[in-house]
Design a protein around this motif. Sequence first.
Motif, mmCIF file in Angstrom:
data_model
loop_
_atom_site.group_PDB
_atom_site.id
_atom_site.type_symbol
_atom_site.label_atom_id
_atom_site.label_comp_id
_atom_site.label_asym_id
_atom_site.label_seq_id
_atom_site.Cartn_x
_atom_site.Cartn_y
_atom_site.Cartn_z
ATOM 1 N N GLU A 228 20.654 -11.799 -71.494
ATOM 2 C CA GLU A 228 20.280 -12.709 -70.426
ATOM 3 C C GLU A 228 18.907 -13.487 -70.675
ATOM 4 O O GLU A 228 18.555 -14.499 -70.394
ATOM 5 C CB GLU A 228 20.004 -11.832 -69.058
ATOM 6 C CG GLU A 228 21.483 -11.291 -68.446
ATOM 7 C CD GLU A 228 21.135 -9.998 -67.508
ATOM 8 O OE1 GLU A 228 22.141 -9.923 -66.862
ATOM 9 O OE2 GLU A 228 20.103 -9.239 -67.467
ATOM 10 N N LEU A 229 18.267 -12.510 -71.269
ATOM 11 C CA LEU A 229 16.763 -13.040 -71.729
ATOM 12 C C LEU A 229 17.032 -14.303 -72.705
ATOM 13 O O LEU A 229 16.597 -15.471 -72.519
ATOM 14 C CB LEU A 229 16.044 -11.943 -72.380
ATOM 15 C CG LEU A 229 15.383 -11.164 -71.444
ATOM 16 C CD1 LEU A 229 15.033 -9.858 -72.180
ATOM 17 C CD2 LEU A 229 14.280 -11.762 -70.576
ATOM 18 N N ARG A 230 17.744 -14.148 -73.740
ATOM 19 C CA ARG A 230 17.843 -15.296 -74.534
ATOM 20 C C ARG A 230 18.711 -16.547 -73.925
ATOM 21 O O ARG A 230 18.222 -17.685 -74.092
ATOM 22 C CB ARG A 230 19.137 -15.015 -75.664
ATOM 23 C CG ARG A 230 18.611 -13.835 -76.881
ATOM 24 C CD ARG A 230 19.533 -13.844 -77.990
ATOM 25 N NE ARG A 230 19.099 -12.840 -78.606
ATOM 26 C CZ ARG A 230 19.940 -12.367 -79.668
ATOM 27 N NH1 ARG A 230 20.792 -13.055 -79.936
ATOM 28 N NH2 ARG A 230 19.471 -11.215 -80.395
ATOM 29 N N GLN A 231 19.574 -16.401 -72.974
ATOM 30 C CA GLN A 231 19.846 -17.661 -72.153
ATOM 31 C C GLN A 231 18.799 -18.020 -71.525
ATOM 32 O O GLN A 231 18.564 -19.427 -71.397
ATOM 33 C CB GLN A 231 20.994 -17.137 -71.198
ATOM 34 C CG GLN A 231 21.964 -18.484 -70.786
ATOM 35 C CD GLN A 231 23.084 -18.047 -69.922
ATOM 36 O OE1 GLN A 231 23.033 -16.641 -69.711
ATOM 37 N NE2 GLN A 231 24.023 -18.730 -69.765
ATOM 38 N N SER A 232 17.954 -17.193 -70.569
ATOM 39 C CA SER A 232 17.013 -17.778 -69.894
ATOM 40 C C SER A 232 15.654 -18.615 -70.750
ATOM 41 O O SER A 232 15.101 -19.587 -70.460
ATOM 42 C CB SER A 232 16.258 -16.708 -69.033
ATOM 43 O OG SER A 232 15.372 -16.121 -69.744
ATOM 44 N N LEU A 233 15.830 -18.051 -71.937
ATOM 45 C CA LEU A 233 14.743 -18.651 -73.008
ATOM 46 C C LEU A 233 15.141 -19.817 -74.047
ATOM 47 O O LEU A 233 14.501 -20.300 -74.711
ATOM 48 C CB LEU A 233 13.922 -17.602 -73.896
ATOM 49 C CG LEU A 233 13.393 -16.338 -73.141
ATOM 50 C CD1 LEU A 233 13.205 -15.245 -73.871
ATOM 51 C CD2 LEU A 233 11.781 -17.045 -72.805
ATOM 52 N N GLY A 234 16.402 -19.954 -73.826
ATOM 53 C CA GLY A 234 17.072 -20.988 -74.810
ATOM 54 C C GLY A 234 17.259 -20.586 -76.097
ATOM 55 O O GLY A 234 17.115 -21.327 -77.053
ATOM 56 N N LEU A 235 17.358 -19.183 -76.292
ATOM 57 C CA LEU A 235 17.649 -18.790 -77.687
ATOM 58 C C LEU A 235 19.088 -18.540 -78.083
ATOM 59 O O LEU A 235 19.806 -18.261 -77.235
ATOM 60 C CB LEU A 235 16.751 -17.517 -77.949
ATOM 61 C CG LEU A 235 15.291 -17.559 -77.628
ATOM 62 C CD1 LEU A 235 14.841 -16.131 -77.757
ATOM 63 C CD2 LEU A 235 14.744 -18.497 -78.721
ATOM 64 N N PRO A 236 19.399 -18.789 -79.228
ATOM 65 C CA PRO A 236 20.737 -18.554 -79.872
ATOM 66 C C PRO A 236 21.205 -17.038 -79.539
ATOM 67 O O PRO A 236 20.369 -16.105 -79.627
ATOM 68 C CB PRO A 236 20.872 -18.928 -81.120
ATOM 69 C CG PRO A 236 19.375 -18.630 -81.699
ATOM 70 C CD PRO A 236 18.625 -19.055 -80.691
#
Length: 384
Positions: A191-199
């Motif tokens: 979820e964090l990666r998605q919100s931060l735009g990370l792969p």
Amino acid sequence: MGSERVLFVDHTGQIGGAELILLDVVAGRENSSAFLFEDGPLAKALVERKLKLIISKWGSGLSQFRRDSKWLAAAPLVGRLAAIVEEIALASRSHDVVYANSQKAFVLAAIASVFARRPLIWHLHDIISPEHFGAMQRRMQVMLANARATKVIVPSQAAASAFIAAGGKRGLIEIVPNGLALPPEPRTAAELRQSLGLPQGPLVGVFSRLAAWKGQHVLLEALTGLPEVGCIVVGDALFGEQAYAAELKQMVLARGLADRVRFLGHRGDVPKLMKAVDVMVHPSIDPEPFGRTLVEAMLAGVPVIATNAGAAPDILEGGRAGTLVPPNDAKALAHAIASVLSRPESLDGQLAYASLRAKARYSVTQMLEAIGLVIRKLQAGAAA
Ligand code: UDP
Ligand code: GLC
């Protein structure tokens, strides 16, 4: 709490790990003041904590002066340094205790203490070893500490040992481990990666300011052997290391890592970014005096791979609370990263242990109690 009138002295206006500790220490000390050599984000944060702020008229730019800077270029600085000493001495007179939070601040505060005698605490966030300081600097620091410091607070046994090995008096030392707390973060890494735009693939992170001794280049070198692994490089050059930052970016291009390595610059959301990665790498090539990011990762429940030098082996309990690798060894680091990424479930026990250890040994409350006690004792001694 904290009614003593303390003059906190720091050479920089930037916020590195030592200044983050200072910001915790000054909280609730509204009778205290801060003397900074230069303006910057730290000045603003200190005013928000209701400290009276004094900014030197003469100190601007000194925080960028490094051990490899040309001393000749510094010659015209001597007059400025003397003027800062005078400013600190003047400010000391309306305070009970002086608390120097950096090596440069301590040197000038120690000289100032000859003119305005106040108990002087040096919160030494550095390892005074040959890797970090030249022989002349080590001698001067220790000579001034032995002659003028009332107490030297260090964050680790490694920093204490280096101080003693350099000739510092054992009796001056108080070991106060750094204390850390993280805001709760219920979201998962995905979820964090998605919100931060990370792969979403395997992702490692390094979270230190950009400086050659912090060893980000060793991690980049290790990544050349790990073609599936992405990396975020969090942090910026805070203390005159812009050339190294440029070299890292050049290295990413030269090694064909540009599609996998992202430089995020200095960030205010490290706890989130940390929880978003699969591994937190701490690749310092010189001994780390403490390493807040080690404990931050332990609190965030993220596996740590750190170099086996300075305070890291103690914080990670010789490898029980994280993985230790030899410093400056890209192959060993690549091997450790591959091994941690390939067996995440087998690390559950290590992560649970690391989190308990971080909470038990590195709490902000314990740190503030220990430092508060040092300040109170010195103030009482001076008043007696
Ligand atoms: N940090 C940060 N933003 C960044 C990079 C680092 O807030 O972009 C924080 C990091 O979370 C840690 C501190 O800066 O709390 C660095 O402290 P550490 O003791 O690891 O190293 P230092 O830079 O003081 O040598
Ligand atoms: C310094 C050290 C770091 C330590 C921090 C706070 O910046 O490099 O290891 O964690 O101070 O004590």
